[in-house]
Write an enzyme that holds these catalytic residues in place. Structure first.
Site, PDB file in Angstrom:
ATOM      1  N   LYS A  33     -36.794  12.853  88.534  1.00 58.82           N
ATOM      2  CA  LYS A  33     -35.686  13.264  87.658  1.00 58.82           C
ATOM      3  C   LYS A  33     -35.360  12.146  86.670  1.00 58.82           C
ATOM      4  O   LYS A  33     -35.728  10.978  86.897  1.00 58.82           O
ATOM      5  CB  LYS A  33     -34.453  13.597  88.509  1.00 58.82           C
ATOM      6  CG  LYS A  33     -33.902  12.407  89.291  1.00 58.82           C
ATOM      7  CD  LYS A  33     -32.899  12.838  90.346  1.00 58.82           C
ATOM      8  CE  LYS A  33     -32.364  11.619  91.102  1.00 58.82           C
ATOM      9  NZ  LYS A  33     -31.632  11.989  92.317  1.00 58.82           N
ATOM     10  N   TYR A 242     -19.203 -12.985  69.616  1.00 60.75           N
ATOM     11  CA  TYR A 242     -17.909 -12.300  69.530  1.00 60.75           C
ATOM     12  C   TYR A 242     -16.880 -12.954  70.445  1.00 60.75           C
ATOM     13  O   TYR A 242     -17.204 -13.343  71.571  1.00 60.75           O
ATOM     14  CB  TYR A 242     -18.069 -10.828  69.908  1.00 60.75           C
ATOM     15  CG  TYR A 242     -18.788 -10.015  68.862  1.00 60.75           C
ATOM     16  CD1 TYR A 242     -18.271  -9.911  67.566  1.00 60.75           C
ATOM     17  CD2 TYR A 242     -19.960  -9.365  69.154  1.00 60.75           C
ATOM     18  CE1 TYR A 242     -18.934  -9.151  66.602  1.00 60.75           C
ATOM     19  CE2 TYR A 242     -20.624  -8.600  68.205  1.00 60.75           C
ATOM     20  CZ  TYR A 242     -20.107  -8.507  66.932  1.00 60.75           C
ATOM     21  OH  TYR A 242     -20.754  -7.764  65.985  1.00 60.75           O
TER      22      TYR A 242
END
Ligand SMILES: *Cc1c(COP(=O)(O)O)cnc(C)c1O
Length: 345
Positions: A33, A242
Site C-alpha cells: 500500500k 529562519y
C-alpha cells in the site's frame, strides 16, 4: 544536478522478505500500500513476486488496478478498505479481492459482483476496520455461504511484544474464526516476530520488508544523498537560517544542501539530526527550510560534494526518533523530487 538521490536496494527488500518468510510458519504476503511505503510499487512488487510472493495487499482499489498490470494475472491482490461505492468495475476488471468490512459492504458486493472473490476483515479490538464480534455473529452464516477466500484481522500493538493487547486480540480472533474452513491472516511484521500462534495461514508484513522496526535484523533499504550547493564561513556571533535559530560560537563553516521539508525531511527532526560525510556526522544548523538545509561542516575540514541523511550511520528509525514519529512516516513522506535509483533486483 541539484536534486538529492534516493537509492533503493531491491536486494535488501528481497532479503528482508525472505528472512520474515523464514521466521513465519505459514505463507508470507507483501503489503505494498501507499506505493510500497513510498519506495515505488512498480519496482518493489514485481521484485517480490519474482522472489516468491504470491499475495499482495493494498489499501484501496485504486492502488490495486495498476498493481495488477505490474504483476500479471496470477498473484492475489487484496484491498483492505473492501468494496466501496463505485469500486465494482475496478475490482472486476483487475481481479482484486476486497476485504469486506461491514454488512453494507457485504450487500454491495453481493449485489454488484455476485461470485467475485472476496475476503472478510474482522475487528478483534483495534476498532479501525472490520466487523465486530456481534456483527460477525449475525452475518457469518450468510457470508460463509458465499465462500470467502480469506478471513483477516489486524493487531494494534504487535510492535510491543509484551503488550496484553496481543494475546487478547488473538483470543478474540480465534473465538470468531476457530473451526471455519477458510484460510486466516492475522500477523503484520510485528505479529510474525511475536510467536507462531499469531501466524495462521498468511502473514502480511510491510515495514519489516522495507527495513524498519520492529524487525531489528532488517537490512537497510534506503540511502539518501543530498548535494551541497554552497559553502560559507561564519564569524562567531553570526546566525543561520529562519528565526536565527543557530548562532556560531566559533569560526564556523556552513554547507547548504538541496533538500528540505517539501522533500519529506520533517522539520521536527532538525535539532537532533546530523548529515554524514562518510564517517563524520555534521549537525544541522538552524531550521530545516522548504528546499534547503544548512549543515555545520566545521569539524569536517573540507567541503563535501554531498552529505548523507539516510544510510548506514542513520536509519529511518533514528530519524523517526529525532522527529518524534515512526519509520513508516519517514518512508511514506519521502519526496517526489528525489532522483530515484534502484540497485539490485
Ligand atoms: C499496513 C498493514 C499491514 C502491514 O503492517 P506492518 O506493520 O507494516 O508490517 C498489515 N495489515 C494491515 C491491515 C495493514 O493496514
Amino acid at each position: 544536478m541539484s536534486t538529492a538521490t534516493l537509492t533503493i536496494d531491491l536486494d535488501a527488500i528481497v532479503a528482508n522478505w525472505r528472512a520474515l518468510d523464514a521466521m513465519n510458519t505459514s505463507e508470507t504476503a507483501a503489503v505494498v500500500k501507499a506505493d510500497a511505503y513510498g519506495l515505488g510499487a512498480a519496482r518493489v512488487a514485481p521484485t517480490l513476486a519474482r522472489a516468491g510472493a504470491r499475495h499482495f495487499f493494498v489499501a484501496v482499489a485504486e492502488e490495486g488496478a495498476p498493481l495488477r498490470e505490474m504483476l500479471g494475472a496470477v498473484p492475489a491482490i487484496y484491498v483492505f478498505s473492501g468494496h466501496m461505492p463505485g469500486d465494482a468495475e475496478m475490482l472486476r476488471a483487475h481481479k482484486l479481492i476486497p476485504m469486506i468490512n461491514s454488512l453494507d459492504q457485504m450487500i454491495r458486493h453481493a449485489e454488484a459482483l455476485p461470485g467475485h472473490p472476496f475476503g472478510i476483515q474482522l475487528d478483534s479490538g483495534m476498532n479501525r476496520l472490520g466487523m465486530e464480534p456481534a456483527e460477525w455473529a449475525a452475518l457469518r452464516q450468510i457470508a460463509l455461504a458465499q465462500n470467502p477466500t480469506l478471513i483477516m484481522s489486524h493487531l494494534a500493538c504487535a510492535d510491543e511484544p509484551d503488550h496484553a493487547m496481543n494475546p487478547q486480540q488473538l483470543a478474540t480472533f480465534r473465538e470468531m474464526t476457530d473451526g471455519l474452513d477458510v484460510p486466516r491472516s492475522f500477523a503484520n511484521t510485528g505479529g510474525i516476530l511475536l510467536d507462531a500462534a499469531y501466524h495462521f495461514d498468511l502473514a502480511r508484513p510491510g515495514i519489516g520488508v522495507y527495513g524498519g522496526r520492529p524487525f531489528d535484523a532488517a537490512h537497510p533499504v534506503v540511502t539518501l544523498d543530498i548535494p551541497v550547493i554552497q559553502c560559507r564561513d561564519l564569524l562567531p556571533g553570526e546566525t543561520v537560517g529562519y528565526a536565527n535559530s543557530f548562532t556560531a560560537t566559533r569560526p564556523t563553516r556552513i554547507a547548504t544542501v538541496a533538500a528540505g521539508y517539501a522533500d519529506g525531511i520533517l522539520r521536527a527532526m532538525g535539532p537532533k539530526t546530523s548529515l554524514w560525510a562518510d564517517d563524520t556526522p555534521c549537525p544541522i544548523a538552524g531550521r530545516i527550510s522548504m528546499d534547503l538545509i544548512c549543515v555545520d561542516i566545521t569539524d569536517l575540514g573540507h567541503d563535501p560534494a554531498s552529505l548523507q541523511l539516510i544510510g548506514p550511520h542513520q536509519t529511518i528509525d533514528t530519524l523517526a526518533d529525532n522527529a518524534g514519529t515512526i519509520g513508516y512516516e519517514i518512508l511514506t513522506s519521502l519526496g517526489a523530487r528525489y532522483t530515484r535509483r534502484y540497485i539490485g533486483g
